[in-house]
Write an enzyme that holds these catalytic residues in place. Structure first.
Site, mmCIF file in Angstrom:
data_model
loop_
_atom_site.group_PDB
_atom_site.id
_atom_site.type_symbol
_atom_site.label_atom_id
_atom_site.label_comp_id
_atom_site.label_asym_id
_atom_site.label_seq_id
_atom_site.Cartn_x
_atom_site.Cartn_y
_atom_site.Cartn_z
ATOM 1 N N SER A 30 5.116 6.363 -8.855
ATOM 2 C CA SER A 30 5.908 6.292 -7.613
ATOM 3 C C SER A 30 6.910 5.155 -7.646
ATOM 4 O O SER A 30 6.553 4.011 -7.902
ATOM 5 C CB SER A 30 5.010 6.029 -6.409
ATOM 6 O OG SER A 30 4.170 7.091 -6.186
ATOM 7 N N HIS A 61 9.408 11.721 -5.705
ATOM 8 C CA HIS A 61 8.619 11.693 -6.932
ATOM 9 C C HIS A 61 9.310 12.398 -8.104
ATOM 10 O O HIS A 61 8.751 12.497 -9.171
ATOM 11 C CB HIS A 61 7.237 12.314 -6.722
ATOM 12 C CG HIS A 61 6.252 11.383 -6.089
ATOM 13 N ND1 HIS A 61 5.648 10.374 -6.799
ATOM 14 C CD2 HIS A 61 5.793 11.284 -4.839
ATOM 15 C CE1 HIS A 61 4.845 9.696 -5.987
ATOM 16 N NE2 HIS A 61 4.910 10.235 -4.792
ATOM 17 N N HIS A 83 -0.115 14.981 -7.663
ATOM 18 C CA HIS A 83 -1.325 14.251 -7.302
ATOM 19 C C HIS A 83 -2.403 15.175 -6.762
ATOM 20 O O HIS A 83 -2.113 16.234 -6.198
ATOM 21 C CB HIS A 83 -0.999 13.204 -6.231
ATOM 22 C CG HIS A 83 -0.031 12.152 -6.684
ATOM 23 N ND1 HIS A 83 1.328 12.320 -6.646
ATOM 24 C CD2 HIS A 83 -0.253 10.913 -7.193
ATOM 25 C CE1 HIS A 83 1.919 11.234 -7.111
ATOM 26 N NE2 HIS A 83 0.992 10.358 -7.457
ATOM 27 N N TYR A 85 -4.096 14.557 -4.157
ATOM 28 C CA TYR A 85 -4.007 14.607 -2.689
ATOM 29 C C TYR A 85 -3.026 15.652 -2.182
ATOM 30 O O TYR A 85 -3.011 15.987 -1.009
ATOM 31 C CB TYR A 85 -3.663 13.223 -2.093
ATOM 32 C CG TYR A 85 -2.328 12.637 -2.500
ATOM 33 C CD1 TYR A 85 -1.128 13.172 -2.030
ATOM 34 C CD2 TYR A 85 -2.262 11.533 -3.337
ATOM 35 C CE1 TYR A 85 0.092 12.636 -2.392
ATOM 36 C CE2 TYR A 85 -1.045 10.979 -3.701
ATOM 37 C CZ TYR A 85 0.126 11.535 -3.230
ATOM 38 O OH TYR A 85 1.336 11.011 -3.598
ATOM 39 N N GLU A 86 -2.172 16.168 -3.073
ATOM 40 C CA GLU A 86 -1.252 17.227 -2.664
ATOM 41 C C GLU A 86 -1.972 18.572 -2.593
ATOM 42 O O GLU A 86 -1.386 19.563 -2.163
ATOM 43 C CB GLU A 86 -0.088 17.334 -3.654
ATOM 44 C CG GLU A 86 0.843 16.133 -3.639
ATOM 45 C CD GLU A 86 1.854 16.199 -4.765
ATOM 46 O OE1 GLU A 86 2.867 16.895 -4.612
ATOM 47 O OE2 GLU A 86 1.630 15.563 -5.817
ATOM 48 N N ALA A 113 2.085 2.997 -9.128
ATOM 49 C CA ALA A 113 2.131 1.952 -8.107
ATOM 50 C C ALA A 113 0.704 1.827 -7.583
ATOM 51 O O ALA A 113 0.014 2.837 -7.418
ATOM 52 C CB ALA A 113 3.071 2.369 -6.985
ATOM 53 N N MET A 211 -3.972 6.295 -6.437
ATOM 54 C CA MET A 211 -4.281 7.711 -6.205
ATOM 55 C C MET A 211 -3.930 8.590 -7.404
ATOM 56 O O MET A 211 -3.725 9.793 -7.245
ATOM 57 C CB MET A 211 -3.516 8.194 -4.968
ATOM 58 C CG MET A 211 -3.748 7.341 -3.723
ATOM 59 S SD MET A 211 -2.734 7.899 -2.338
ATOM 60 C CE MET A 211 -2.894 6.503 -1.204
ATOM 61 N N SER A 212 -3.815 8.011 -8.587
ATOM 62 C CA SER A 212 -3.403 8.820 -9.753
ATOM 63 C C SER A 212 -4.066 8.292 -11.023
ATOM 64 O O SER A 212 -5.115 7.643 -10.965
ATOM 65 C CB SER A 212 -1.875 8.746 -9.903
ATOM 66 O OG SER A 212 -1.465 7.435 -10.268
ATOM 67 N N ASN A 235 1.616 -3.813 -3.323
ATOM 68 C CA ASN A 235 1.165 -4.355 -2.025
ATOM 69 C C ASN A 235 -0.245 -4.888 -2.189
ATOM 70 O O ASN A 235 -0.971 -4.488 -3.101
ATOM 71 C CB ASN A 235 1.174 -3.238 -0.974
ATOM 72 C CG ASN A 235 0.308 -2.046 -1.384
ATOM 73 O OD1 ASN A 235 0.732 -1.213 -2.196
ATOM 74 N ND2 ASN A 235 -0.889 -1.999 -0.874
ATOM 75 N N HIS A 247 4.389 3.600 2.676
ATOM 76 C CA HIS A 247 4.987 4.120 1.448
ATOM 77 C C HIS A 247 6.372 3.500 1.227
ATOM 78 O O HIS A 247 6.801 3.314 0.084
ATOM 79 C CB HIS A 247 5.057 5.649 1.520
ATOM 80 C CG HIS A 247 5.468 6.305 0.243
ATOM 81 N ND1 HIS A 247 4.828 6.081 -0.966
ATOM 82 C CD2 HIS A 247 6.470 7.184 -0.039
ATOM 83 C CE1 HIS A 247 5.423 6.784 -1.917
ATOM 84 N NE2 HIS A 247 6.415 7.459 -1.386
HETATM 85 N N1 HPA Z 1 -3.729 2.143 -2.176
HETATM 86 C C1 HPA Z 1 -3.661 3.293 -2.871
HETATM 87 N N2 HPA Z 1 -2.597 3.671 -3.546
HETATM 88 C C2 HPA Z 1 -1.540 2.835 -3.560
HETATM 89 C C3 HPA Z 1 -1.534 1.627 -2.862
HETATM 90 C C4 HPA Z 1 -2.697 1.262 -2.124
HETATM 91 O O1 HPA Z 1 -2.783 0.197 -1.484
HETATM 92 N N3 HPA Z 1 -0.331 1.045 -3.072
HETATM 93 C C5 HPA Z 1 0.376 1.880 -3.886
HETATM 94 N N4 HPA Z 1 -0.357 2.966 -4.185
#
Ligand code: HPA
Length: 278
Positions: A30, A61, A83, A85-86, A113, A211-212, A235, A247
């Site tokens: 991402s 993406h 992903h 989650y999609e 990310a 998440m990947s 973050n 996001h």
């Molecule tokens: N959690 C999950 N996935 C992420 C995060 C997060 O804090 N930051 C970027 N991708």
């Protein structure tokens, strides 16, 4: 995608790029897809041209792969991934990396990310993944095993190759790009984690959440190729950060890290080709 479908997709890549084989594959996470635009003379193949290939549904993406001839070999770069989650089944989530290995890649670099759980990490840090925690209960190898792809029960020791990490560390030192190391915990998303979940991950030994990456790493090992994982900490994870996660923040920090990320990958890819050749 089954074996024949993967072979067909790899066939289209060979035909469209005119390259019989690719040495290294790179999946851009991402906010990191812009790296593909820095590749000299890259040939673009949209995912929609690859039969059976999943096309990303999340805005931002991307959705193409790029083939580029670099010093020492050729690279297959995926700008955008799908992903779990999609709602994609995991065989589709790993279709890109499986096709890359079918197309010859001996090393797959997975980038993402991620949220920082380890208090030593700050937004903007690049982190080499040393190992993972799969906290989803899902696995891309569930179901009937195709022995042509790999063994039923693959070992995951040293999944994120220590040799390749050492190589990346050396490149980081030369370029003065600081690289941290940590364990990546995979949670399904798409909601960010709860603060309690982040405390759980921390006590379990996780340094990053995302998440990947984990299903792709498992599928690549299943096929016998090597894996490298690089997270960009965008973050501080939920509850560690005093502000709500978004996001937009993830994309913004990824954008700010573009130069550093590009310098590292530009130098690293040819070195990986040399390493893969041995
Ligand atoms: N959690 C999950 N996935 C992420 C995060 C997060 O804090 N930051 C970027 N991708």
């Amino acid at each position: 995608m089954n074996y024949e479908e993967l072979q067909a997709a790899a066939g289209v890549i060979i035909e469209r790029t005119g390259r019989e084989s690719h040495d290294v594959a790179l999946v851009l996470g991402s906010g990191l897809s812009d790296f593909a635009g820095t590749l000299p003379g890259a040939i673009e193949v949209p995912y929609t041209d690859l039969p059976g290939f999943p096309v990303p549904r999340v805005v931002g993406h991307g959705g193409s792969l790029f083939s580029a001839e670099l010093e020492g070999g050729s690279a297959l770069v995926f700008a955008g991934r799908v992903h779990y989650y999609e709602g994609w089944p995991l065989d589709k989530v790993v279709a890109g990396v499986r096709t890359a290995v079918m197309a010859g890649a001996r090393i797959v670099v997975l980038t993402n990310a991620a949220g920082g759980v380890n208090p030593a990490f700050a937004p903007g840090d690049l982190v080499l993944i040393t190992d993972h925690l799969n906290l989803t209960g899902a696995n891309p190898l569930m179901g009937t095993n195709d022995d042509r792809l790999g063994t039923r029960f693959p070992d995951l020791t040293d999944l994120y190759s220590a040799d390749l990490r050492a190589l990346a560390g050396a490149v980081g030192d030369e370029l003065k790009v600081d690289l941290k190391e940590g364990v990546y915990a995979w949670l399904s998303g798409p909601s960010y984690e709860s603060p309690a979940e982040i405390q759980m991950v921390s006590r379990m030994g996780g340094d990053l959440v995302g998440m990947s990456t984990v299903p792709e790493a498992i599928a690549v090992r299943h096929m016998g190729a090597k894996v490298m994982g690089i997270s960009l900490c965008t973050n501080l994870a939920a509850g560690i950060s005093s502000t709500p996660l978004s996001h937009d923040e993830v994309k913004e920090v990824a954008g700010l890290a573009h130069d550093k990320f590009t310098r590292l990958l530009t130098e690293l890819l040819p070195r990986l080709m040399a390493a893969g050749a041995t």
